[in-house]
Design an enzyme around this catalytic site. Sequence first.
Site, PDB file in Angstrom:
ATOM      1  N   SER A 146       0.803  -1.222   0.000  1.00 26.51           N
ATOM      2  CA  SER A 146       0.000   0.000   0.000  1.00 26.51           C
ATOM      3  C   SER A 146       0.841   1.279   0.000  1.00 26.51           C
ATOM      4  O   SER A 146       1.641   1.496  -0.900  1.00 26.51           O
ATOM      5  CB  SER A 146      -0.936  -0.060   1.206  1.00 26.51           C
ATOM      6  OG  SER A 146      -1.768   1.044   1.261  1.00 26.51           O
ATOM      7  N   ALA A 206     -10.505   8.981   8.143  1.00 23.81           N
ATOM      8  CA  ALA A 206     -10.060  10.318   7.762  1.00 23.81           C
ATOM      9  C   ALA A 206      -8.987  10.231   6.673  1.00 23.81           C
ATOM     10  O   ALA A 206      -8.904  11.078   5.786  1.00 23.81           O
ATOM     11  CB  ALA A 206      -9.519  11.052   8.981  1.00 23.81           C
ATOM     12  N   ARG A 263      -2.703   5.486  20.624  1.00 18.88           N
ATOM     13  CA  ARG A 263      -2.933   4.056  20.351  1.00 18.88           C
ATOM     14  C   ARG A 263      -1.663   3.449  19.763  1.00 18.88           C
ATOM     15  O   ARG A 263      -0.907   4.150  19.068  1.00 18.88           O
ATOM     16  CB  ARG A 263      -4.112   3.852  19.385  1.00 18.88           C
ATOM     17  CG  ARG A 263      -4.014   4.653  18.106  1.00 18.88           C
ATOM     18  CD  ARG A 263      -5.147   4.365  17.152  1.00 18.88           C
ATOM     19  NE  ARG A 263      -4.941   3.116  16.441  1.00 18.88           N
ATOM     20  CZ  ARG A 263      -4.186   2.986  15.355  1.00 18.88           C
ATOM     21  NH1 ARG A 263      -3.551   4.025  14.828  1.00 18.88           N
ATOM     22  NH2 ARG A 263      -4.051   1.811  14.783  1.00 18.88           N
TER      23      ARG A 263
HETATM   24  C1  16G Z   1      -3.859  -0.031   7.593  1.00 17.21           C
HETATM   25  C2  16G Z   1      -5.340  -0.082   7.422  1.00 17.21           C
HETATM   26  C3  16G Z   1      -5.954   1.299   7.537  1.00 17.21           C
HETATM   27  C4  16G Z   1      -5.530   1.974   8.800  1.00 17.21           C
HETATM   28  C5  16G Z   1      -4.035   1.932   8.973  1.00 17.21           C
HETATM   29  C6  16G Z   1      -3.665   2.390  10.357  1.00 17.21           C
HETATM   30  C7  16G Z   1      -6.636  -1.506   5.962  1.00 17.21           C
HETATM   31  C8  16G Z   1      -6.870  -1.946   4.562  1.00 17.21           C
HETATM   32  N1  16G Z   1      -5.678  -0.633   6.119  1.00 17.21           N
HETATM   33  O1  16G Z   1      -3.258   0.643   6.541  1.00 17.21           O
HETATM   34  O2  16G Z   1      -7.332   1.167   7.490  1.00 17.21           O
HETATM   35  O3  16G Z   1      -5.964   3.306   8.818  1.00 17.21           O
HETATM   36  O4  16G Z   1      -3.569   0.605   8.816  1.00 17.21           O
HETATM   37  O5  16G Z   1      -2.299   2.263  10.535  1.00 17.21           O
HETATM   38  O6  16G Z   1      -7.287  -1.930   6.893  1.00 17.21           O
HETATM   39  P1  16G Z   1      -1.656   2.377  11.957  1.00 17.21           P
HETATM   40  O7  16G Z   1      -2.258   1.303  12.827  1.00 17.21           O
HETATM   41  O8  16G Z   1      -0.218   2.242  11.729  1.00 17.21           O
HETATM   42  O9  16G Z   1      -2.032   3.741  12.485  1.00 17.21           O
HETATM   43 MG    MG Z   2      -3.765   1.266   0.497  1.00 19.93          MG
END
Ligand code: 16G
Ligand code: MG
Length: 539
Positions: A64, A371, A497
């Site tokens: 991604s 967001a 978090r």
């Molecule tokens: C991943 C998630 C996304 C989320 C992000 C948070 C999917 C397809 N993707 O990219 O939704 O906003 O993780 O990342 O679920 P973090 O836990 O590092 O803040």
């Molecule tokens: Mg993506």
Amino acid sequence: MDLDAITEYSALHPKPSGLILQYGTAGFRTKAEHLDHVMFRMGLLAVLRSKQTKSTIGVMVTASHNPEEDNGVKLVDPLGEMLAPSWEEHATCLANAEEQDMPRVLMDISVKAAVNLQQDAFIVIGRDTRSTSEKLSQSVIDGVTVLEGQFHDYGLVTTPQLHYMVYCRNTSGQYGEATLEGYYQKLSKAFMELTKQTLCSEDEYRSLKVDCANGIGALKLKEMEHYVSQGLSVQLFNDGTKGKLNHLCGADFVKSHQKPPQGMEMKSNERCCSFDGDADRIVYHYLDVDGHFHLIDGDKIATLISSFLKELLLEIGESLNIGVVQTAYANGSSTRYLEEVMKVPVYCTKTGVKHLHHKAQEFDIGVYFEANGHGTVLFSKAAETKIRQLTKELEDEKRKAAAKMLENVIDLFNQAAGDAISDMLVIEAILTLKDLTIQQWDALYMDLPNRQLKVKVADRQVISTTDAERQVVTPPGLQEAINDLVKKYKLSRAFVRPSGTEDVVRVYAEADSQENADSLARAVSLAVFQLAGGVGETP
Ligand code: 16G
Ligand code: MG
């Protein structure tokens, strides 16, 4: 299961000993060179999951918005959804089993999950444009083949396109045809029908600049361009011919730095948007006449879409319920606007598409957006049936037209997953139909100034949260410290978090001014550092 063959093939995809990885929020993600064994094993696991569900399962190779050097893999469940949580655990166990234990762990999973090994298995595979993706997807195929699963390799596709293929194949074509051609046809037909009455003559409305993050989105938009060219002309930037994937561009960069992507010529008041590296996220943006940058994030996208849907529902006079699902990252102004001005119920879930998706399924029409630009709209089967029936039966011209529009909206949203291409077409259609400029859309409400920071700690799992990540449970004293800090500012809010994708704790703060949001975020970071075992430099 031919354990000897599995052992033999597995030796060609050896696990570096001691390496521990976790099936996180969106699958496995790390440096590409550590992933070969994971890919092979996810090929194996996909076959088991396919046998167990008697359905086609998807495997997507992508990291991604992560840097080019990373890669990742995730499994797609039968209805295009994220892998079920119990299977995430299986995935983690299998990926971490040392070489000699792997066949036994695989057998254990198959027994635990009551997999009928005689059942046929079918896997569809897709990958993004990373230079490592092709080889890694070949390792997935090796895993599928050794367990005698059948497969179809879609090659280069966006993540949402792979979700779409899985959904199509498991609904015997009812949802659409499981080809790229089918995907483009379905979306472009709905888009053209939705906008046909009001095709606007002014070019300003019809052209859109897209920052493709130097990723797969560029290839797929090029393929789709001619299908929608009568209604929309897209001008692509960061199309991967020069720049590096996700580097100084793309939705994640634009959202987290709150600045324009590099490599895009932006003139004042021009409508622009950015995709992320696998095209499942989209944010809009523009420069105003003074050259100030304005970001229109997932919250404002949800607002635009839900107000449009609510109007259509009022028009047809059916009591279908609509709900909006956000996360704690949603700007406070957006939640207030949705609840108080638009009078739609808003719900908050934990971060990660699967949590929002799950909640959104509780409504006739569930609008969900993070967001950061991940999101879509889900229509319940009952709501879809009702709407399709109304388009046939209604006699009143106005009501019928509204029902028809809703039907097109159903077809236009990728209901298997958030999809930058599909979201973009919906947004463009709504702006055209409602004759809205990007400035007018932006002016729906003013975002509260906010700041996100990261803190490094020895073990981020010492932080546990509740109330959809809005309250800290452990370590003791941290929530109280945050409460005291928040009280010092107006219109303020803050939460922390553990990240699900990076080894850091994330801090979010908002307040009445940027200065205050920054200073609250810094103070909260310091509290995390002191109370949750910070390492390295003090924030
Ligand atoms: C991943 C998630 C996304 C989320 C992000 C948070 C999917 C397809 N993707 O990219 O939704 O906003 O993780 O990342 O679920 P973090 O836990 O590092 O803040
Ligand atoms: Mg993506």
